[in-house]
Motif scaffolding. Structure first.
Motif, PDB file in Angstrom:
ATOM      1  N   GLY A 116      10.470  20.617 -14.072  1.00  0.00           N
ATOM      2  CA  GLY A 116      11.059  20.509 -15.394  1.00  0.00           C
ATOM      3  C   GLY A 116      11.617  21.834 -15.863  1.00  0.00           C
ATOM      4  N   LYS A 117      12.299  21.790 -17.002  1.00  0.00           N
ATOM      5  CA  LYS A 117      12.897  22.981 -17.600  1.00  0.00           C
ATOM      6  C   LYS A 117      12.381  23.137 -19.030  1.00  0.00           C
ATOM      7  CE  LYS A 117      15.988  23.921 -14.272  1.00  0.00           C
ATOM      8  NZ  LYS A 117      16.064  25.212 -13.558  1.00  0.00           N
ATOM      9  N   PRO A 118      12.333  24.368 -19.544  1.00  0.00           N
ATOM     10  CA  PRO A 118      11.952  24.561 -20.946  1.00  0.00           C
ATOM     11  C   PRO A 118      12.917  23.836 -21.879  1.00  0.00           C
ATOM     12  CG  PRO A 118      11.904  26.641 -19.758  1.00  0.00           C
ATOM     13  CD  PRO A 118      12.552  25.643 -18.845  1.00  0.00           C
ATOM     14  N   GLN A 119      12.366  23.263 -22.939  1.00  0.00           N
ATOM     15  CA  GLN A 119      13.166  22.583 -23.951  1.00  0.00           C
ATOM     16  C   GLN A 119      13.157  23.407 -25.235  1.00  0.00           C
ATOM     17  OE1 GLN A 119      14.885  19.666 -23.084  1.00  0.00           O
ATOM     18  NE2 GLN A 119      14.071  20.310 -21.087  1.00  0.00           N
ATOM     19  N   ARG A 120      14.174  23.207 -26.045  1.00  0.00           N
ATOM     20  CA  ARG A 120      14.253  23.919 -27.309  1.00  0.00           C
ATOM     21  C   ARG A 120      13.022  23.585 -28.163  1.00  0.00           C
ATOM     22  NH1 ARG A 120      19.104  25.301 -28.426  1.00  0.00           N
ATOM     23  NH2 ARG A 120      20.018  23.280 -27.880  1.00  0.00           N
ATOM     24  N   GLY A 121      12.334  24.618 -28.611  1.00  0.00           N
ATOM     25  CA  GLY A 121      11.130  24.422 -29.410  1.00  0.00           C
ATOM     26  C   GLY A 121       9.839  24.610 -28.640  1.00  0.00           C
ATOM     27  N   ASP A 122       9.897  24.629 -27.294  1.00  0.00           N
ATOM     28  CA  ASP A 122       8.686  24.854 -26.494  1.00  0.00           C
ATOM     29  C   ASP A 122       8.111  26.239 -26.775  1.00  0.00           C
ATOM     30  OD1 ASP A 122       9.079  22.416 -25.319  1.00  0.00           O
ATOM     31  OD2 ASP A 122       9.401  23.186 -23.281  1.00  0.00           O
ATOM     32  N   ILE A 123       6.790  26.323 -26.784  1.00  0.00           N
ATOM     33  CA  ILE A 123       6.112  27.618 -26.832  1.00  0.00           C
ATOM     34  C   ILE A 123       5.753  27.990 -25.403  1.00  0.00           C
ATOM     35  CG2 ILE A 123       4.146  28.922 -27.705  1.00  0.00           C
ATOM     36  CD1 ILE A 123       4.017  27.004 -30.057  1.00  0.00           C
ATOM     37  N   THR A 124       6.277  29.105 -24.933  1.00  0.00           N
ATOM     38  CA  THR A 124       6.106  29.473 -23.531  1.00  0.00           C
ATOM     39  C   THR A 124       5.455  30.844 -23.382  1.00  0.00           C
ATOM     40  OG1 THR A 124       8.305  30.485 -23.406  1.00  0.00           O
ATOM     41  CG2 THR A 124       8.137  28.151 -22.838  1.00  0.00           C
ATOM     42  N   VAL A 125       4.718  30.990 -22.292  1.00  0.00           N
ATOM     43  CA  VAL A 125       4.199  32.292 -21.873  1.00  0.00           C
ATOM     44  C   VAL A 125       5.074  32.768 -20.727  1.00  0.00           C
ATOM     45  CG1 VAL A 125       2.239  33.507 -20.844  1.00  0.00           C
ATOM     46  CG2 VAL A 125       1.847  31.780 -22.612  1.00  0.00           C
ATOM     47  N   PHE A 126       5.474  34.027 -20.779  1.00  0.00           N
ATOM     48  CA  PHE A 126       6.357  34.566 -19.750  1.00  0.00           C
ATOM     49  C   PHE A 126       6.122  36.062 -19.598  1.00  0.00           C
ATOM     50  CE2 PHE A 126       8.532  34.416 -23.817  1.00  0.00           C
ATOM     51  CZ  PHE A 126       9.054  35.683 -23.973  1.00  0.00           C
ATOM     52  N   ILE A 127       6.567  36.594 -18.473  1.00  0.00           N
ATOM     53  CA  ILE A 127       6.475  38.033 -18.216  1.00  0.00           C
ATOM     54  C   ILE A 127       7.522  38.751 -19.058  1.00  0.00           C
ATOM     55  CG2 ILE A 127       6.661  39.829 -16.450  1.00  0.00           C
ATOM     56  CD1 ILE A 127       5.900  37.659 -14.395  1.00  0.00           C
ATOM     57  N   ASP A 128       7.107  39.762 -19.775  1.00  0.00           N
ATOM     58  CA  ASP A 128       7.994  40.518 -20.657  1.00  0.00           C
ATOM     59  C   ASP A 128       9.116  41.161 -19.832  1.00  0.00           C
ATOM     60  OD1 ASP A 128       9.219  42.204 -22.457  1.00  0.00           O
ATOM     61  OD2 ASP A 128       7.390  43.199 -23.104  1.00  0.00           O
ATOM     62  N   PRO A 129      10.385  40.793 -20.085  1.00  0.00           N
ATOM     63  CA  PRO A 129      11.487  41.400 -19.313  1.00  0.00           C
ATOM     64  C   PRO A 129      11.602  42.904 -19.511  1.00  0.00           C
ATOM     65  CG  PRO A 129      12.222  39.421 -20.469  1.00  0.00           C
ATOM     66  CD  PRO A 129      10.870  39.767 -21.019  1.00  0.00           C
ATOM     67  N   SER A 130      11.147  43.405 -20.663  1.00  0.00           N
ATOM     68  CA  SER A 130      11.269  44.835 -20.926  1.00  0.00           C
ATOM     69  C   SER A 130      10.053  45.625 -20.451  1.00  0.00           C
ATOM     70  CB  SER A 130      11.468  45.082 -22.425  1.00  0.00           C
ATOM     71  OG  SER A 130      10.350  44.623 -23.173  1.00  0.00           O
ATOM     72  N   ASN A 131       8.964  44.930 -20.128  1.00  0.00           N
ATOM     73  CA  ASN A 131       7.748  45.575 -19.624  1.00  0.00           C
ATOM     74  C   ASN A 131       7.003  44.576 -18.747  1.00  0.00           C
ATOM     75  OD1 ASN A 131       5.448  47.007 -19.078  1.00  0.00           O
ATOM     76  ND2 ASN A 131       4.726  47.134 -21.187  1.00  0.00           N
ATOM     77  N   PRO A 132       7.323  44.506 -17.454  1.00  0.00           N
ATOM     78  CA  PRO A 132       6.756  43.485 -16.566  1.00  0.00           C
ATOM     79  C   PRO A 132       5.238  43.534 -16.413  1.00  0.00           C
ATOM     80  CG  PRO A 132       8.693  44.522 -15.577  1.00  0.00           C
ATOM     81  CD  PRO A 132       8.322  45.345 -16.774  1.00  0.00           C
ATOM     82  N   LYS A 133       4.584  44.556 -16.977  1.00  0.00           N
ATOM     83  CA  LYS A 133       3.134  44.656 -16.836  1.00  0.00           C
ATOM     84  C   LYS A 133       2.386  43.793 -17.848  1.00  0.00           C
ATOM     85  CE  LYS A 133       3.025  49.244 -14.725  1.00  0.00           C
ATOM     86  NZ  LYS A 133       2.447  50.605 -14.769  1.00  0.00           N
ATOM     87  N   ILE A 134       3.093  43.180 -18.801  1.00  0.00           N
ATOM     88  CA  ILE A 134       2.417  42.364 -19.803  1.00  0.00           C
ATOM     89  C   ILE A 134       3.084  40.994 -19.905  1.00  0.00           C
ATOM     90  CG2 ILE A 134       1.671  44.372 -21.150  1.00  0.00           C
ATOM     91  CD1 ILE A 134       3.871  43.744 -23.151  1.00  0.00           C
ATOM     92  N   ASP A 135       2.323  40.029 -20.430  1.00  0.00           N
ATOM     93  CA  ASP A 135       2.844  38.693 -20.706  1.00  0.00           C
ATOM     94  C   ASP A 135       3.080  38.544 -22.202  1.00  0.00           C
ATOM     95  OD1 ASP A 135       2.743  37.923 -18.067  1.00  0.00           O
ATOM     96  OD2 ASP A 135       0.778  36.969 -18.228  1.00  0.00           O
ATOM     97  N   LEU A 136       4.094  37.767 -22.555  1.00  0.00           N
ATOM     98  CA  LEU A 136       4.409  37.469 -23.954  1.00  0.00           C
ATOM     99  C   LEU A 136       4.311  35.971 -24.196  1.00  0.00           C
ATOM    100  CD1 LEU A 136       7.590  39.689 -24.563  1.00  0.00           C
ATOM    101  CD2 LEU A 136       5.214  40.236 -25.137  1.00  0.00           C
ATOM    102  N   ILE A 137       4.173  35.588 -25.453  1.00  0.00           N
ATOM    103  CA  ILE A 137       4.230  34.182 -25.834  1.00  0.00           C
ATOM    104  C   ILE A 137       5.192  34.057 -27.010  1.00  0.00           C
ATOM    105  CG2 ILE A 137       2.134  34.421 -27.257  1.00  0.00           C
ATOM    106  CD1 ILE A 137       1.604  31.407 -26.539  1.00  0.00           C
ATOM    107  N   LYS A 138       6.225  33.235 -26.840  1.00  0.00           N
ATOM    108  CA  LYS A 138       7.252  33.037 -27.869  1.00  0.00           C
ATOM    109  C   LYS A 138       7.727  31.589 -27.815  1.00  0.00           C
ATOM    110  CE  LYS A 138       7.307  37.547 -28.624  1.00  0.00           C
ATOM    111  NZ  LYS A 138       6.673  38.126 -29.833  1.00  0.00           N
TER     112      LYS A 138
END
Length: 293
Positions: free
Chosen positions: A112-134
């Motif tokens: 599947g693919k992310p849909q508009r409105g999904d809350i996702t956890v992902f690797i921070d593109p600006s700092n690959p050592k941490i994960d973000l949730i947005k």
């Protein structure tokens, strides 16, 4: 080499190696050493082999569950308030956007693919050592506009005779909240992002910081065209979230999974005069346990 992995990836690497090593010992003992012991009854199994054999099924089960089914994640900041609070522990559905290898996140089986409105956890593109949730706001091909603290979206034109136009994302003012930044109470809005109805916060005392926004080449400030294979992510605490407005687009390969439920929520005492250690929880918010809305 290890410095290229963030904490979650490093744990996955160690777990994978431990599972592999104990699995090799398990297989050698079952198919090589055990038959030899039957021929030579005086030989006994070594203690470390016993330990490896007993550890292997446990590690294997943890690896499968954590890599392909669900992974725990702790909310580290207030960027997703009021939806998610610091101290919330959530379950991240790992198979929502494809089954991936646990170390390098290469897609093995697309699901599947992310849909508009999904809350996702992902690797921070600006700092690959941490994960973000947005929250996913813009899909590939969308035009996202954020001006005067108002969100507009022009969906991608995928071969339609009449392409969509940019429209303001509907929102309704709810009122002042008990959430504060620098002593200022924040405004709460109910927002309809595609099919997802959720709440956001805005700081009435903080002006829009356009000068800090990431400027995409060829686009005006505060406007972004989401490239293929990328997404535009924002926090629900709009004036207190370091997100795609500031660092750009989130590559699809950075996805970790979809946040689906809160399995426990703790409060922490940050009073410097308290004898209670600040890193130990001092309460449980039972009312927050359940699916994320």
């Amino acid at each position: 080499m290890l410095s290229v992995f963030n904490a979650a990836e490093l744990f996955s690497l160690i777990l994978t190696l431990a599972t592999l090593i104990t699995g090799i010992v398990f297989a050698l003992d079952k198919f090589v050493w055990q038959p030899k012991r039957k021929e030579q009854p005086q030989q006994s199994r070594s203690g470390w082999v016993d330990q490896a054999r007993s550890l292997f099924p446990v590690l294997f089960a943890i690896l499968i569950i954590r890599s392909f089914i669900i992974e725990p994640f702790q909310i580290p900041s207030g960027s997703m308030q009021p939806t998610l609070l610091p101290g919330d522990f959530i379950g991240v559905e790992k198979f929502a956007y494809g089954l991936r290898d646990p170390i390098f996140h290469k897609t093995l089986i697309p699901t599947g693919k992310p849909q508009r409105g999904d809350i996702t956890v992902f690797i921070d593109p600006s700092n690959p050592k941490i994960d973000l949730i947005k929250r996913i706001v813009g899909l590939p091909g969308d035009t996202v506009i954020y001006q005067n603290k108002t969100l507009y979206i022009k969906p991608a034109c995928n071969g339609q005779k009449v392409c969509p136009v940019a429209q303001e994302v509907p929102k309704r003012y709810v009122g002042l909240t008990n959430f504060t930044e620098q002593g200022v109470r924040l405004d709460e809005y109910n927002e309809q992002l595609g099919t997802v109805n959720h709440h956001i916060l805005r700081d009435p005392a903080l002006p829009e910081q356009l000068y800090r926004y990431y400027q995409q080449p060829g686009s005006p400030m505060g406007e972004w065209v989401v490239p293929k294979g990328h997404y535009f992510a924002m926090g629900d605490n709009r004036d207190n979230s370091l997100d795609s407005r500031y660092w750009g687009f989130m590559p699809e390969q950075n996805l970790v999974g979809k946040a689906t439920f809160i399995w426990i929520s703790f409060t922490f005492n940050h009073n410097p005069n308290s004898m209670w250690p600040h890193w130990l929880p001092d309460g449980v918010r039972f009312h927050r346990i359940g699916r994320i809305h």
